[in-house]
Every structure is written in C-alpha cells, then in structure tokens.
Design an enzyme around this catalytic site. Structure first.
Site, PDB file in Angstrom:
ATOM      1  N   CYS A  16     -16.865 -14.411   4.938  1.00  0.00           N
ATOM      2  CA  CYS A  16     -17.142 -13.615   3.762  1.00  0.00           C
ATOM      3  C   CYS A  16     -18.490 -12.932   3.926  1.00  0.00           C
ATOM      4  O   CYS A  16     -19.252 -13.228   4.845  1.00  0.00           O
ATOM      5  CB  CYS A  16     -17.172 -14.486   2.501  1.00  0.00           C
ATOM      6  SG  CYS A  16     -15.646 -15.394   2.200  1.00  0.00           S
ATOM      7  N   GLY A  42     -14.922  -9.351   5.088  1.00  0.00           N
ATOM      8  CA  GLY A  42     -13.893  -9.819   4.170  1.00  0.00           C
ATOM      9  C   GLY A  42     -13.168  -8.654   3.544  1.00  0.00           C
ATOM     10  O   GLY A  42     -13.802  -7.803   2.916  1.00  0.00           O
ATOM     11  N   ASN A 117     -20.828 -17.731   1.105  1.00  0.00           N
ATOM     12  CA  ASN A 117     -20.291 -17.489   2.441  1.00  0.00           C
ATOM     13  C   ASN A 117     -20.356 -18.812   3.197  1.00  0.00           C
ATOM     14  O   ASN A 117     -21.437 -19.365   3.400  1.00  0.00           O
ATOM     15  CB  ASN A 117     -21.108 -16.426   3.170  1.00  0.00           C
ATOM     16  CG  ASN A 117     -20.689 -16.258   4.623  1.00  0.00           C
ATOM     17  OD1 ASN A 117     -19.568 -16.566   4.993  1.00  0.00           O
ATOM     18  ND2 ASN A 117     -21.599 -15.769   5.442  1.00  0.00           N
ATOM     19  N   GLY A 118     -19.215 -19.322   3.608  1.00  0.00           N
ATOM     20  CA  GLY A 118     -19.179 -20.588   4.325  1.00  0.00           C
ATOM     21  C   GLY A 118     -18.005 -21.432   3.882  1.00  0.00           C
ATOM     22  O   GLY A 118     -17.033 -20.938   3.318  1.00  0.00           O
ATOM     23  N   TYR A 258     -18.770 -11.720  17.786  1.00  0.00           N
ATOM     24  CA  TYR A 258     -17.744 -10.908  17.127  1.00  0.00           C
ATOM     25  C   TYR A 258     -18.013 -10.590  15.668  1.00  0.00           C
ATOM     26  O   TYR A 258     -17.866  -9.456  15.238  1.00  0.00           O
ATOM     27  CB  TYR A 258     -16.383 -11.611  17.255  1.00  0.00           C
ATOM     28  CG  TYR A 258     -15.265 -10.943  16.484  1.00  0.00           C
ATOM     29  CD1 TYR A 258     -14.804  -9.678  16.850  1.00  0.00           C
ATOM     30  CD2 TYR A 258     -14.674 -11.561  15.391  1.00  0.00           C
ATOM     31  CE1 TYR A 258     -13.781  -9.055  16.133  1.00  0.00           C
ATOM     32  CE2 TYR A 258     -13.645 -10.952  14.681  1.00  0.00           C
ATOM     33  CZ  TYR A 258     -13.207  -9.693  15.058  1.00  0.00           C
ATOM     34  OH  TYR A 258     -12.208  -9.085  14.362  1.00  0.00           O
TER      35      TYR A 258
END
Length: 486
Positions: A16, A42, A117-118, A258
């Site tokens: 995210c 996301g 985020n996580g 990436y």
C-alpha cells in the site's frame, strides 16, 4: 468476464501507499496529488480523510485515485488543513469498501483516523481477544485492530494509548494517524516498510516514497527512523518519541528491487542507481554471449541498462509495452485470453528475429509471465533466449504487507533453477546471488547475524515472530493428524 491481466497477476503486489499533510492549505488536494504518485503501490482502492478543526471528513472509493479524487466536489467535501490518504492492495482482509483506508472511529478522546502500510502478523490472535472483551469490528482489515487496542487501552493520554497499542502488535507497519490533537507518523521497530518526511512551506508531509514529494513540490527532509514516532501538533510543532529504545533496522530489500518507483530515494539511496548496480552485478555473476540485452518492461529497464553497460552487449527495446491498457480487460475465451496477452506487451520482431537475446526481469513469482515472454520471443524468431533475474529466487511468502502467493505456488519453491529454466523454455536462466544483491546495495555481503535488510522472501529468515502463521501451521498439522487417525 473481467479478470486480472496475466502479466500483473504474476507480480508481487506492492502492498500500500500512504500520504499525509499537516498544517497545509488545501490539504486534501495535496494528498490526492501525492496518492497519484503512489498509485503503483496500490490500485484496488483509495481514500482520504481530512480534519477541519472541528470535524473529520472521509471519502473512500474502489479503483484508482484518478476518477475518484480529481473532481472539485470531492475535494471540497474534504476541507481542512490536515489530511491523510491511502492507496490499497488487499494483503489482509477482503476487497471491499469497508476495508478501504483511512479507517476512522470515534474514540473517547475524539476522532481517530489511521492509514497503514504493512501487515500485522498477530492480528488474528489480537482480534479474537478483543472480540472476547466486547469489541465490535466493522471491517476484516488487520488495521482495525490498532484502533481497538487504542480504544481499550487503560493508559490516560492518547499518545500513551497509541504506544501501548503498538507494543502489542507484531509485524510491519508504517502509519499515519490523525486525531484532534494533530498527526502522528511512525514506523515499526525494524523499519520494514518505508516512510519519509518532507516540508511544503509551513506544512509537514509524510509519504511512503520521496517521489510523492516531487509531484507536490515538497522538499525531502529525512526518513522516519525505525521505531520512531513523529508528532505534528495542529500549531505545527514537531516532536519525536522513540518508545522502543535502540532498534536494529531491517528494511524490506524488495523496495529496491521492484516496489518503489525508480525516481524515489529509499534509505538515502537512489532506487534507479541501485537497480542499475544490481544489473551490473548480475552481469558479473552470470555472463552470456548475446546480441542484445532486452528488458521486460517496465520494471526490468534499470537493471537491463546496468547489465548492458557492464557486459558491453547493446541495450535494445525488444518488447514494446502499451501504456493504454489497464489492469483488467475482457477475456471471453481461452483463445482470446491468449491473444490478450499481446495487448500489453508485444515483441519487436524486426529487432529480435535471428538474434541471441538476454531478457532482464526483476523477479520470477509463479513463472507464468516468464513463460509467456520467452514464448513471445521464440515466436518473433529469436535464435536464443536467455533469462537473467535481478533478484535471488523468491522461495518464501511475505507476511509483512506484500501480497505474495502461497509458498506452494512460488515457482522457486517447487523447482530448482534447472527445473525453472525448463518450465519457462529458456536457453539459460540465472539469478543474482543474495550476496551480490547486498553488494549492489553497498554492503560487502549479507551479514550472517542480524542481516542489514528483511530478505525473508529469498532466504526464509523472518525478522519477527509470525504468531498467526504459526497458529495456522499448527492447526493444519492437527487436521492432517486427525485425518490420518480416522
């Protein structure tokens, strides 16, 4: 029937992205722009919550930022000088509007909004305990656990309640929290997920990546340290807390490979430069005789440039990507589904025919994309097709906020490199070594004790406990034993 593009389905999804503005004019408009820059992290849903000094306002929607937050009436409905936003892939919880963040709740101390985020690796256990104590959940997201832990904490101040909640959760998190008292930004004690701080005039800004600062015209200040809480009051005062004491950073190594945009700065390093260095190291470790180095667009481009420069083999665009195809498209039958692959990528036949080529990609997950790309090169008349991968084999699932397939579906878990080469029908296949990856990141090698990065997807060395996953393993073993007894 609408299904996922087969090229996108064979990539690790980028968790995210979060973005926050404190004490800034037209905060929600700035957040919307920042989320545009983080859209690659996301693409299932997006949301923004603002605070106008009296009330919180939220707009959440399925789909991209564009189309949902580029209308004046939406931004006007999000007034205030503070706002935070979120773009989402579902790593925990179903894909539905009730799981779209920021999540918001009215606590005893006032409104509380959180963008995360996580992934919390003990969320299921905590959720069961909270439900037994009377908590009522409105989503299936692990993020809501944080809200309930804050709401039920026995500490007096909101900050102490929040710290109490953080000390009960495991896993990875970068958080932006909004309350009537101000904004809090924090990272987990290992700093697995990224979070950076910037300034735009008098406003303080937080984001998952520095590229979001570039888009809104903000200046990058620094990364939030692992285990650090940065508090920005409504008056603009900035305070920091380090409730976890001394920590040993283990940021996600795949951000460099990436996830992050190549024009971002992660851990004070240019992502683009690191990916070129990875490609150069890949060429040193795995040379091959060929006529052209060809990237698999778009993520393989920087590594391919590095490979070409190191090897002396010319870099060429042998695969042309259409930028007008979304992540989904109509696929009414097997034949049309196969042809639909070429909507997004097509071979540059005039370049490839009769040539020996080296394909450079960032990773192999299920292997289906590599198989299709190699087949495309064969059909375009390539004399030889060699594949080089700018990361070690992905053998293990991620439990820290990356939407990884089950381990049994990872090609590198099922097959050795020779078997993978046969599966994708390449003339040769090679990956960068784990020590080579660390070398490209400026380290001598991977440390045997307390490595410098979280590389669990390659090594299986998870830096935290995995309470929920361990429970699932035990339950599966119990069920298997029960079946044998019967």
């Amino acid at each position: 029937m609408i299904t996922t593009n087969p090229f996108d389905d064979d990539k690790l999804r980028e968790e995210c992205g979060i973005f926050g503005v404190s004490s800034g004019e037209t905060a929600s408009a700035i957040v919307a722009l920042g989320l545009h820059a983080l859209q690659h992290r996301g693409q299932e849903a997006a949301g923004i919550t603002s605070w106008d000094g009296n009330d919180f306002h939220t707009h959440r929607a399925m789909g991209h930022v564009a189309g949902n937050f580029d209308r004046d009436e939406v931004i006007r409905g999000l007034p205030g000088e503070s706002a935070c936003g979120h773009v989402r892939y579902s790593t925990t919880g179903e894909t539905s509007l009730r799981n779209v963040q920021p999540l918001y709740a009215e606590l005893n101390s006032g409104g509380f909004a959180v963008a995360h985020n996580g992934n919390i690796s003990n969320a299921m256990k905590l959720r069961r305990e909270l439900i037994r104590r009377g908590s009522i959940f409105q989503s299936t997201s692990d993020t809501e656990v944080i809200i309930h832990l804050v709401a039920t904490s026995s500490y007096r101040t909101l900050l102490d309640k929040f710290i109490d909640a953080l000390k009960q959760i495991e896993g990875a998190y970068s958080l932006i929290v909004m309350t009537p008292e101000g904004m809090i930004a924090c990272r987990d004690p290992l700093g697995i997920r990224p979070l950076v701080m910037g300034k735009l005039g008098d406003a303080t800004i937080f984001a998952s990546e520095t590229v979001a600062f570039d888009v809104v015209g903000a200046d990058y200040v620094r990364s939030i340290d692992p285990g650090e809480l940065v508090i920005v009051t409504n008056s603009g005062e900035i305070r920091t807390h380090r409730p976890f004491g001394e920590t040993h950073a283990r940021p996600c190594i795949f951000e460099h490979v990436y996830f992050s945009r190549p024009d971002s700065i992660i851990d004070n390093s240019s992502v683009y430069s690191v990916r070129k260095a990875i490609g150069a190291q890949l060429a040193i470790e795995n040379p091959v005789g060929a006529d052209y180095v060809i990237p698999v667009p778009d993520s393989g481009v920087p590594a391919a440039i590095g490979y070409a420069q190191q090897s002396g083999i010319p870099f060429e665009l042998g695969i042309i990507r259409s930028h007008y195809i979304g992540r989904t498209f109509i696929q009414p039958g097997d034949k049309v589904r196969h042809l639909g692959v070429k909507l997004k990528h097509n071979a540059n036949r005039a370049l490839i025919e009769g040539r020996r080529i080296v394909l450079i990609d960032d990773s192999i997950v299920r292997g289906t994309t590599s198989l299709k790309i190699v087949q495309m090169m064969r059909e375009a008349g390539a004399a030889e097709v060699h594949m080089r991968i700018a990361s070690p084999p992905t053998k293990h699932s991620c439990f820290y906020g990356v939407d990884t397939p089950e381990r049994t579906k990872l090609l590198a878990h099922k097959l050795d490199i020779g078997g993978m080469q046969d599966f994708i029908h390449a003339d040769s296949l090679a990956f960068i070594s784990i020590d080579g990856l660390y070398k490209a990141l400026g380290e001598a090698k991977r440390a045997d004790i307390r490595p410098q990065y979280c590389d669990a997807c390659f090594t299986g060395d998870y830096p935290t406990t995995l309470t929920d996953q361990d429970e699932v393993v035990v339950q599966n073993q119990f069920e298997l034993l029960a079946e044998r007894v019967v």
